[in-house]
Structure formats: C-alpha cells, structure tokens
Motif scaffolding. Structure first.
Motif, PDB file in Angstrom:
ATOM      1  N   PHE A 288     -44.346  37.175  28.503  1.00  0.00           N
ATOM      2  CA  PHE A 288     -44.444  38.472  27.158  1.00  0.00           C
ATOM      3  C   PHE A 288     -45.445  39.352  27.759  1.00  0.00           C
ATOM      4  N   GLU A 289     -46.612  38.896  28.235  1.00  0.00           N
ATOM      5  CA  GLU A 289     -47.952  40.000  28.611  1.00  0.00           C
ATOM      6  C   GLU A 289     -47.011  40.832  29.760  1.00  0.00           C
ATOM      7  N   LYS A 290     -46.389  40.030  30.619  1.00  0.00           N
ATOM      8  CA  LYS A 290     -45.741  41.027  31.817  1.00  0.00           C
ATOM      9  C   LYS A 290     -44.544  42.105  31.299  1.00  0.00           C
ATOM     10  N   GLU A 291     -43.638  41.435  30.691  1.00  0.00           N
ATOM     11  CA  GLU A 291     -42.606  42.090  30.147  1.00  0.00           C
ATOM     12  C   GLU A 291     -42.595  43.247  28.892  1.00  0.00           C
ATOM     13  N   TYR A 292     -43.817  42.925  28.013  1.00  0.00           N
ATOM     14  CA  TYR A 292     -43.844  43.513  26.897  1.00  0.00           C
ATOM     15  C   TYR A 292     -45.146  44.004  26.550  1.00  0.00           C
ATOM     16  N   ARG A 293     -45.919  44.097  27.437  1.00  0.00           N
ATOM     17  CA  ARG A 293     -47.493  44.501  27.180  1.00  0.00           C
ATOM     18  C   ARG A 293     -47.632  45.859  26.520  1.00  0.00           C
ATOM     19  N   GLY A 294     -48.309  45.788  25.351  1.00  0.00           N
ATOM     20  CA  GLY A 294     -48.557  46.705  24.505  1.00  0.00           C
ATOM     21  C   GLY A 294     -47.702  47.150  23.299  1.00  0.00           C
ATOM     22  N   LYS A 295     -46.571  46.289  23.357  1.00  0.00           N
ATOM     23  CA  LYS A 295     -45.407  46.388  22.621  1.00  0.00           C
ATOM     24  C   LYS A 295     -45.719  45.444  21.367  1.00  0.00           C
ATOM     25  N   TYR A 296     -44.964  45.355  20.270  1.00  0.00           N
ATOM     26  CA  TYR A 296     -45.230  44.236  19.202  1.00  0.00           C
ATOM     27  C   TYR A 296     -43.796  43.548  19.475  1.00  0.00           C
ATOM     28  N   VAL A 297     -44.087  42.169  19.617  1.00  0.00           N
ATOM     29  CA  VAL A 297     -43.041  41.177  19.677  1.00  0.00           C
ATOM     30  C   VAL A 297     -42.839  40.312  18.533  1.00  0.00           C
ATOM     31  N   VAL A 298     -41.806  40.383  18.005  1.00  0.00           N
ATOM     32  CA  VAL A 298     -41.641  39.812  16.540  1.00  0.00           C
ATOM     33  C   VAL A 298     -40.515  38.449  17.228  1.00  0.00           C
ATOM     34  N   ILE A 299     -41.133  37.317  16.693  1.00  0.00           N
ATOM     35  CA  ILE A 299     -40.622  35.940  16.744  1.00  0.00           C
ATOM     36  C   ILE A 299     -40.382  35.325  15.584  1.00  0.00           C
ATOM     37  N   ALA A 300     -38.992  34.848  15.388  1.00  0.00           N
ATOM     38  CA  ALA A 300     -38.757  34.329  14.102  1.00  0.00           C
ATOM     39  C   ALA A 300     -37.344  33.589  14.309  1.00  0.00           C
ATOM     40  N   PHE A 301     -37.184  32.241  13.597  1.00  0.00           N
ATOM     41  CA  PHE A 301     -36.006  31.626  13.758  1.00  0.00           C
ATOM     42  C   PHE A 301     -35.694  30.859  15.251  1.00  0.00           C
ATOM     43  N   GLY A 302     -37.066  30.806  15.877  1.00  0.00           N
ATOM     44  CA  GLY A 302     -37.025  30.344  17.244  1.00  0.00           C
ATOM     45  C   GLY A 302     -36.625  31.177  18.170  1.00  0.00           C
ATOM     46  N   LYS A 303     -36.533  32.517  18.199  1.00  0.00           N
ATOM     47  CA  LYS A 303     -36.391  33.386  19.155  1.00  0.00           C
ATOM     48  C   LYS A 303     -36.847  34.740  18.963  1.00  0.00           C
ATOM     49  N   VAL A 304     -36.884  35.469  20.043  1.00  0.00           N
ATOM     50  CA  VAL A 304     -37.544  36.723  19.989  1.00  0.00           C
ATOM     51  C   VAL A 304     -36.508  37.669  19.262  1.00  0.00           C
ATOM     52  N   GLN A 305     -36.871  38.274  18.120  1.00  0.00           N
ATOM     53  CA  GLN A 305     -35.947  39.068  17.326  1.00  0.00           C
ATOM     54  C   GLN A 305     -35.858  40.537  17.807  1.00  0.00           C
TER      55      GLN A 305
ATOM     56  N   VAL B 129     -45.817  38.045  14.890  1.00  0.00           N
ATOM     57  CA  VAL B 129     -46.021  39.277  15.460  1.00  0.00           C
ATOM     58  C   VAL B 129     -47.132  39.507  16.429  1.00  0.00           C
ATOM     59  N   VAL B 130     -46.961  39.768  17.579  1.00  0.00           N
ATOM     60  CA  VAL B 130     -48.034  39.731  18.802  1.00  0.00           C
ATOM     61  C   VAL B 130     -47.846  40.894  19.411  1.00  0.00           C
ATOM     62  N   ARG B 131     -48.794  41.423  19.939  1.00  0.00           N
ATOM     63  CA  ARG B 131     -48.813  42.471  20.883  1.00  0.00           C
ATOM     64  C   ARG B 131     -49.635  42.011  22.188  1.00  0.00           C
ATOM     65  N   PRO B 132     -48.567  41.531  23.117  1.00  0.00           N
ATOM     66  CA  PRO B 132     -49.250  40.839  24.317  1.00  0.00           C
ATOM     67  C   PRO B 132     -49.940  42.048  25.274  1.00  0.00           C
ATOM     68  N   GLY B 133     -51.150  41.378  25.690  1.00  0.00           N
ATOM     69  CA  GLY B 133     -51.991  42.206  26.594  1.00  0.00           C
ATOM     70  C   GLY B 133     -52.907  43.028  25.678  1.00  0.00           C
ATOM     71  N   VAL B 134     -52.803  43.382  24.442  1.00  0.00           N
ATOM     72  CA  VAL B 134     -53.837  44.046  23.718  1.00  0.00           C
ATOM     73  C   VAL B 134     -54.468  43.183  22.561  1.00  0.00           C
ATOM     74  N   ASP B 135     -53.874  42.552  22.044  1.00  0.00           N
ATOM     75  CA  ASP B 135     -54.286  41.415  21.074  1.00  0.00           C
ATOM     76  C   ASP B 135     -55.453  40.570  21.917  1.00  0.00           C
ATOM     77  N   ALA B 136     -56.228  40.295  21.313  1.00  0.00           N
ATOM     78  CA  ALA B 136     -57.314  38.958  21.687  1.00  0.00           C
ATOM     79  C   ALA B 136     -56.372  38.012  22.125  1.00  0.00           C
ATOM     80  N   TYR B 137     -57.014  37.241  23.137  1.00  0.00           N
ATOM     81  CA  TYR B 137     -56.076  36.038  23.588  1.00  0.00           C
ATOM     82  C   TYR B 137     -56.064  35.129  22.482  1.00  0.00           C
ATOM     83  N   GLY B 138     -54.740  34.704  22.410  1.00  0.00           N
ATOM     84  CA  GLY B 138     -54.088  33.984  21.250  1.00  0.00           C
ATOM     85  C   GLY B 138     -54.172  34.357  19.843  1.00  0.00           C
ATOM     86  N   GLU B 139     -54.333  35.965  19.612  1.00  0.00           N
ATOM     87  CA  GLU B 139     -54.274  36.559  18.457  1.00  0.00           C
ATOM     88  C   GLU B 139     -53.045  36.681  18.055  1.00  0.00           C
ATOM     89  N   VAL B 140     -52.771  36.204  16.999  1.00  0.00           N
ATOM     90  CA  VAL B 140     -51.148  36.416  16.399  1.00  0.00           C
ATOM     91  C   VAL B 140     -51.356  36.905  15.187  1.00  0.00           C
TER      92      VAL B 140
END
Length: 125
Positions: free
Chosen positions: A61-78, A103-114
């Motif tokens: 996710f950090e590589k593909e979505y760095r700086g974006k907001y990723v939403v995960i629900a129902f066991g998949k990326v929504q 909801v996580v912002r890979p590469g921007v949020d502190a490590y492990g922060e969701v």
C-alpha cells in the motif's frame, strides 16, 4: 507447555510461521490474540479480516497508494481517495454500510496509525 495439541496443527503452525518469517512463539501469540479478539463481543470477523488485510499489505500500500487515503472494509480495499471528505462521502453511501472501516494514508500517517470509521466520524485509533 501445552498438551494434547494435534501434531498436524503444530506442523501447520510451524510451517506458516516459517513462511512469514516469525518464531513459533510469535505465531502462537498472534493466534491467541486473534482468538481473544474474535470472542470479544465488540469485535466481528470483518474487523479481524480488515486488520489482517492492512497488516499484510502495508508495504505494498505504501508503494502503490502513498499519500492517498485507503479504505478497507468487509475484508477488501473499498477505494482509494485524495481527501478525507471523499472518504466520508464514499462511506456514507456504501451499501451495505459497514459498522467499522479502516482508513489509512500510507507513507504519511505515523507507522501503524490507522483511522477507524464508526458509522459517521473519522478519528485516530
């Protein structure tokens, strides 16, 4: 020391621990933690699946979505979004509506922060 655990289950656990590069003790601790979370009244199987998806894919996710907001629900990326406003709008319209989403912002949020969405608000966990 644990007694009366089938050899087959122990072998499978050892093999999976080796595949993931962790010790058998770490694997047992993760299994216990998962079991405890599943048996808790406030945690659902979807929550555990969502958390596992995030944990297993942090680097990708950090590589593909760095700086974006990723939403995960129902066991998949929504979805992947540019702003929290877009995330909130999407989650309000998602059917069925999840009780909780990661909801996580890979590469921007502190490590492990969701952030978790609990039916109407976004807040750090």
């Amino acid at each position: 020391v644990l007694k009366r655990i089938s050899d087959e289950k122990v072998r499978a656990l050892k093999a999976e621990a080796a595949r993931r590069g962790i010790t058998l003790s770490q694997a047992v601790e993760e299994a216990i933690e998962l079991w405890l979370r599943l048996t808790s009244a406030s945690i659902t199987i979807d929550d555990v699946i969502d958390d596992a998806l995030w944990e297993e894919n942090k680097a990708r996710f950090e590589k593909e979505y760095r700086g974006k907001y990723v939403v995960i629900a129902f066991g998949k990326v929504q979805g992947v979004f540019d702003s929290l406003e877009q995330v909130a709008e999407f989650l309000r319209g998602l059917k069925p509506r999840p009780k909780r989403a990661i909801v996580v912002r890979p590469g921007v949020d502190a490590y492990g922060e969701v952030r978790e969405w609990w039916g109407g608000s976004l807040e750090p966990t």
